[in-house]
Design an enzyme around this catalytic site. Sequence first.
Site, mmCIF file in Angstrom:
data_model
loop_
_atom_site.group_PDB
_atom_site.id
_atom_site.type_symbol
_atom_site.label_atom_id
_atom_site.label_comp_id
_atom_site.label_asym_id
_atom_site.label_seq_id
_atom_site.Cartn_x
_atom_site.Cartn_y
_atom_site.Cartn_z
ATOM 1 N N LYS A 1 32.758 46.422 33.620
ATOM 2 C CA LYS A 1 34.148 46.448 34.100
ATOM 3 C C LYS A 1 35.011 47.249 33.121
ATOM 4 O O LYS A 1 34.924 47.037 31.902
ATOM 5 C CB LYS A 1 34.678 45.020 34.243
ATOM 6 C CG LYS A 1 36.055 44.931 34.917
ATOM 7 C CD LYS A 1 36.501 43.473 35.116
ATOM 8 C CE LYS A 1 37.831 43.387 35.846
ATOM 9 N NZ LYS A 1 38.306 42.005 36.042
ATOM 10 N N SER B 1 39.910 40.735 40.841
ATOM 11 C CA SER B 1 40.118 42.075 40.346
ATOM 12 C C SER B 1 38.826 42.836 40.018
ATOM 13 O O SER B 1 38.842 44.059 39.944
ATOM 14 C CB SER B 1 40.953 42.019 39.067
ATOM 15 O OG SER B 1 40.240 41.354 38.047
ATOM 16 N N SER C 1 38.837 36.206 39.494
ATOM 17 C CA SER C 1 38.478 37.627 39.576
ATOM 18 C C SER C 1 36.998 37.932 39.465
ATOM 19 O O SER C 1 36.597 39.082 39.641
ATOM 20 C CB SER C 1 39.223 38.424 38.501
ATOM 21 O OG SER C 1 40.555 38.637 38.885
#
Lengths: 501, 496, 99
Positions: free
Chosen positions: B79, B154, B178
Amino acid sequence: MTAGTIMPYDEALERFEPVLGLETHVELGTRSKMFCGCKTTFGAPPNTQVCPTCLAFPGALPVANAQAIESTIRIGLALNCSIAEWCRFARKNYFYPDMPKNYQISQYDEPLCFDGYVDVEVDGKTVRIEIERVHLEEDTGKSTHVGGATGRIHGADYSIVDYNRAGIPLVEIVTKPIPGADRLAPEVARAYVTELREIMRSLGVSDVRMEEGSLRCDVNVSLMPRGSSEWGTRTETKNVNSLRSVERAVRSEIERQAAVLAGGGTITQETRHFHEDTGTTTSGRSKEEAQDYRYFPEPDLVPIAPDPAWVAELKAALPELPSVKRKRLQAEWGLSDLDMQAMHNADAIDLVEATVAAGAPAADARKWWMGELARKSNESGTPLADLPITPEQIARVTELVASGALNDKLAREVLEGVLAGEGTPDEVVERRGLKIVNDEGELSAIIDQVLADNADAAEKVRSGKIAAAGALVGGVMRASKGKADAARARQLILEKLGVSE
Amino acid sequence: MSLIRKTAAELGSMIAAGEVSAVEVAEAHLDRMAEVEPKVQAFLHVDREVTLEQARAVDARLRAGEKLGPLAGVPIAHKDIFTTRDMPTTAASKILEGWRPPYDATVTARLREAGLVILGKTNLDEFAMGSSTENSAYHPTHNPWDLTKVPGGSSGGSSAAVAAYEAPLSTGTDTGGSIRQPAAVTGIVGMKPTYGGSSRYGLIAFASSLDTPGPFARNVLDAALLHEAFSGYDPMDSTSIDAPVPSVVEAAKNPDVAGMRIGVVKEFAGEGYQAGVLARYHEAVQLLESLGAKVVEVSCPSFTTALPAYYLIAPSECSSNLARFDAMRYGLRVGDDGTRSAEEVMALTRAAGFGPEVKRRIMLGTYALSSGYYDAYYGQAQKVRTVIAREFEAAYQQVDVLVSPTTPTTAFPIGERADDPMAMYLADLCTIPSNLAGNAAMSVPCGLADEDGLPVGLQIMAPVLADDRCYRVGAAVEQALESRWGGSLLSKAPQL
Amino acid sequence: MSAITRDEVAHLARLSRLALTDDELDHYATQLDAIIESVAKVAEVAAEDVPPSSHALPLTNVFRADEVRQSLTPDQALGGAPAVEDDRFRVPRILGEEA
Ligand SMILES: [Zn+2]
């Protein structure tokens, strides 16, 4: 900067009573910064003592320095504070380019230490200064303003920032309002900061050099009309960076506020800045909006809960505090309040103490530090402690004088040599050839020569005008280049001339 | 079976046994990325050479006889909120475009130590603020199950990359859901470890007291292996727990729920929940019962106020955390024409560099912390946090784990909630309580919703440092459902 | 009655260092108003006697020893800066307090 009117100090004090408050910031002398492992060396090349944490790079996190926590607690204990059983760091949010995160990790309503006091002596009177809180926070970076007139922030074209100082542990010590200092308010303020400085030194937690900014002071002053008990609006004067300035800033702010109030004006609660050159304060730039720091508990750090047993240990291990020590030394040395105060003001107490510890009689140690060396310190503008001479060296000189190897005049020359970097006292004596002539044969020969060269004076002495012997002794001292023992020379001259005193 | 369809555990064993090299595995995945990225857009940054260099280094370490973990040589999508020395790190924000960190996040460093090969940095909602990955300043990411749908957020780039077989593993961060929500809507496994169980050092902060790094994988065991690889105490993170990582791999290998007490959270069902989601959820609960678990209903009435409390606490922390993006030391600088002040340049840069959701949350947080509002908003939200933690505690007196749907609906269409923050926030309804209490929680696939054929996730919540329970229950559900389905849920996904 | 006015939003934008346009201010005023109205539900939890939690877990006393660690090189420190001069970060003029 507009030069406002002022009311002369005496008149101001006749009409108003000042209330003081002091906020003092002390940079702790830890090896590493408050929340990261960067060094804290003063004067390092710019941005060489920085890391992701103290530059606030994305993702970096703080971890609190254990030594800084301990030092803060020790400071609190030395100031007779209570130590929090549980407290947190908080974020103080405001944007400023020298503060990398745009929030300062500080403490808000949960300071590490609170409710203490410190006694200071001014004019033979003890004044108790109550301490509101002692908390731990981090220092900011340093901006240099480029362009414009004088390197000041106003009119500068841009600024350049060095973050070496950002994140150095900073202890903030806040007093409660101090009423009752009256006309001694400036001296009380100075005495308080002096006392704090000595306490920090005795604790060994900071080098407390005001000129390097490791001790910084904000001075709050308000006035109330005589007979009133309602405190006036206070101003906060920043940038007060020497002991003398503390005193001057208070005095100047009293004079200014008195003039404003007497003229029917009101005092604005504001930040003011002290100017060393004029000894006056000017208003800081008024903010568009009141600051709202939006304090909240720092989520990146966990609460501090000092173990009470550990706190008790720290308390038991505190060194003798400076005020207690001064009383003890004064008694030991048999000094008057005035002499002790003079030594205190000159920052000579620790030096004298160390000299005594190195073997010198107290009176001699005091004589040198407060005499010859104080003069050198004044002349060169170097603090006494920073002169390139050690208490051990002074002790050695007093020893040489006591043994008769040096007289005072020679001793002064030895000190001069040591200060000039010529070596230890013994090396200076050796190199400069400063030993007293105590070889009786050599002295006797010099005297014979002097008597022969000054037959008139010798005759006068012989005929009973003993006062004339002074000139002969002077001749011997000149001839020996000051290395003769004057008392012994005089004795021998009188003997040789067959007279006695 | 092609390399990209293999599990991380399988790839790890093959590489360790010398059957395939880390370079070959990385190339297979890079090729897959080249093929499907135009459709999925899971990544923000890919550098084939940097990746292959890492793979070569792992092969060399293995050849030199270095003892590496079970994931050595296995590729991973990372990420883009974790700092990486060798790749840009942007948090999907324009304000950090092109920023190259001079340091690795602890999670990054541990991936490297374990020999994982980073394929690239995945897309996310800007600064992890969002539930759809539409708030990325660069581009949205598409759900591999239906490219018109969001992949959740997210960590939507990470979930999509794993679901699209671009990577067997990926990292995520979970602040309000998320990891779990994107895992649920893309049909994969996502785990939020206990807060403090995985390090936040080098994770670009959104909400410090909630942010938790965690793993994505296509199966529970792979997730456990990754969890174990990067979790554990980190002295650089003051909120890190100085305790051993719960034995998650062992739990994932022992899918036995017989005798376990499982609590069904009463509040997380009913109105506002998609029928197909509830149907799969109830089936999963029955399944657990049939496997020998004791299922009871548990009421946690304050969980309904978790969402509002979260939308005060997270924005408050973010308003402060994001203050450092000020155009002074790194990142974007806008409007510095030599006449403007630092203050003006900061405001222009932040206005240009932050997207609407980030600005919204910064202002909301600034509001909640302002004098005069603090007690009513931030202060009260913190009390709610205490109440929620207490309700969890009480619940865990009765049961070993709690379960709920991971998210009230399946993946929604891209654009549907983009400018309706309140609707968007509902996606995290069920996941937020675990963040507020710091508990462990997992999402594991439990089927497809009848009405849209999209994946549904089962959320399994466990007490602090009982992460292993999530893995045990998750593995049991996975095993039972996969035998019923005759394969993984993802195998039912349409071809890209 | 709205929970937050446009002026308050403008104030928040200033405090947050966000140079917003008038249109943005209007837009955010409407949205923040709705959000604030909704999050005000936290007040419904009767919690007078409940202590607030600032952290997820009750850890205390996490410190590091006072040891020096390697700092960044000046290149690493300054490498990402928008402007540099004399190994310092160059920033626009600061509207600060007179020093
Ligand atoms: Zn540092």
